[in-house]
Design an enzyme around this catalytic site. Structure first.
Site, PDB file in Angstrom:
ATOM      1  N   HIS A 168       0.663  -1.300  -0.132  1.00  0.00           N
ATOM      2  CA  HIS A 168       0.155   0.147  -0.060  1.00  0.00           C
ATOM      3  C   HIS A 168       1.037   1.263  -0.037  1.00  0.00           C
ATOM      4  CE1 HIS A 168      -2.898   2.910   1.276  1.00  0.00           C
ATOM      5  NE2 HIS A 168      -3.890   2.038   1.729  1.00  0.00           N
ATOM      6  N   GLU A 271      -0.927   1.495  -5.376  1.00  0.00           N
ATOM      7  CA  GLU A 271      -0.635   0.430  -4.677  1.00  0.00           C
ATOM      8  C   GLU A 271      -0.496  -0.858  -5.440  1.00  0.00           C
ATOM      9  OE1 GLU A 271      -3.725   0.190  -1.521  1.00  0.00           O
ATOM     10  OE2 GLU A 271      -3.995   2.612  -1.764  1.00  0.00           O
TER      11      GLU A 271
END
Length: 298
Positions: A168, A271
């Site tokens: 992330h 991400e």
């Protein structure tokens, strides 16, 4: 189980290159000062916090209001989302449980690509109460001219399991209004801002408000044109069939105690993930590798 900074340094430090320090009580952080780049990695969550190639601006973003505390994720860097991405079932933590748990340092070293760290975590009674599977999860970080992060999921049990996962990554940007992401043209996406309605990207992704999209069926490299800092950030990947692009903008930012006012203008998440309908099933004694490679050109 926590391990002292002294013990970690005795076992894994590399003189003048890698050392362990306490970011806060019970929060050991690996500090890397290599010939080609500097970096910081939190042992909790195996979370890369900083990566800065020599002579360049910092590439990753961490909030000025981030909290360094045992059991809490740090706002920024590269949280590891596993074994699910997004909201968990009732009573279960968002983005899984490994990002707020202490990992084990397995190996450190250096080679012609840079300085590397291997961190791992395995199932125990606490993890099985949340997700009843046997696993070995490892993150291998290589910090050099390129930042390489490889998340390896191993099934150590006797039944298959299914996961979603993500690296992330929060990127620093000079000005979100002057930033765009290419590499996703003609890619379908689910738009969380509109209740997960499906749309298709046309041209580069630009930012004029809250953006929270899961781009589907894409293995493409993304290029962040950070025009505020006059650079391009390249995000290549493998073992990933979806890409999330996120910026909270003004109203959503106000709901985050660990973001300072106006910081949304300085950050962007691109991400590397397997998310939404993009699931991964790992058979017993098999593994899955999620790989992200980040590089910069000015």
């Amino acid at each position: 189980m926590s391990v002292s900074i002294e013990t970690l340094n005795q076992q894994f430090a590399i003189p003048n290159v890698l050392r362990f320090v306490d970011a806060a009580p019970g929060m050991p952080v690996i500090e890397i000062t290599g010939a080609d780049a500097s970096a910081r990695i939190a042992v909790q969550g195996a979370q890369v916090l900083e990566w800065q190639p020599a002579g360049q601006q910092p590439v990753l973003w961490v909030s000025r209001a981030a909290v360094y505390q045992a059991g809490k994720g740090v706002r920024g860097g590269v949280p590891v989302c596993w074994p699910w991405f997004g909201a968990g079932d009732a009573g279960k933590p968002a983005h899984g449980f490994v990002r707020t748990r202490m990992w084990q340092v397995r190996e450190t070293g250096q080679n012609d690509q840079g300085v590397f760290v291997k961190l791992g975590i395995v199932d125990d009674a606490e993890t099985r109460a949340l997700w009843n599977h046997a696993f070995d999860l490892e993150l291998i970080v290589m910090a050099g001219k390129t930042l390489t992060m490889e998340l390896v999921t191993r099934n150590t049990g006797d039944a298959p399991f299914t996961i979603t996962d993500a690296l992330h990554t929060y990127f620093r940007t000079g000005d979100i209004n002057q930033t765009e992401v290419s590499g996703l043209d003609n890619t379908p996406y689910l738009d969380k801002v509109t209740g997960f309605g499906q749309s298709t990207q046309h041209g580069a992704v630009t930012f004029t408000g809250e953006t929270d999209r899961v781009y589907l069926d894409t293995k493409a490299e993304c290029v962040i044109s950070d025009n505020g800092l006059n650079r391009k950030i390249y995000v290549a990947k493998a073992g990933s069939d979806s890409t999330v692009v996120w910026n909270p903008w003004i109203e959503k930012e106000r709901g985050f105690a660990d973001m300072a006012a106006g910081e949304y203008q300085e950050m962007l998440c691109v991400e590397t993930c397997n998310a939404a309908t993009d699931t991964i099933t790992v058979a017993p004694a098999q593994s899955h590798h999620l790989l992200a490679k980040v590089s910069v050109a000015v």
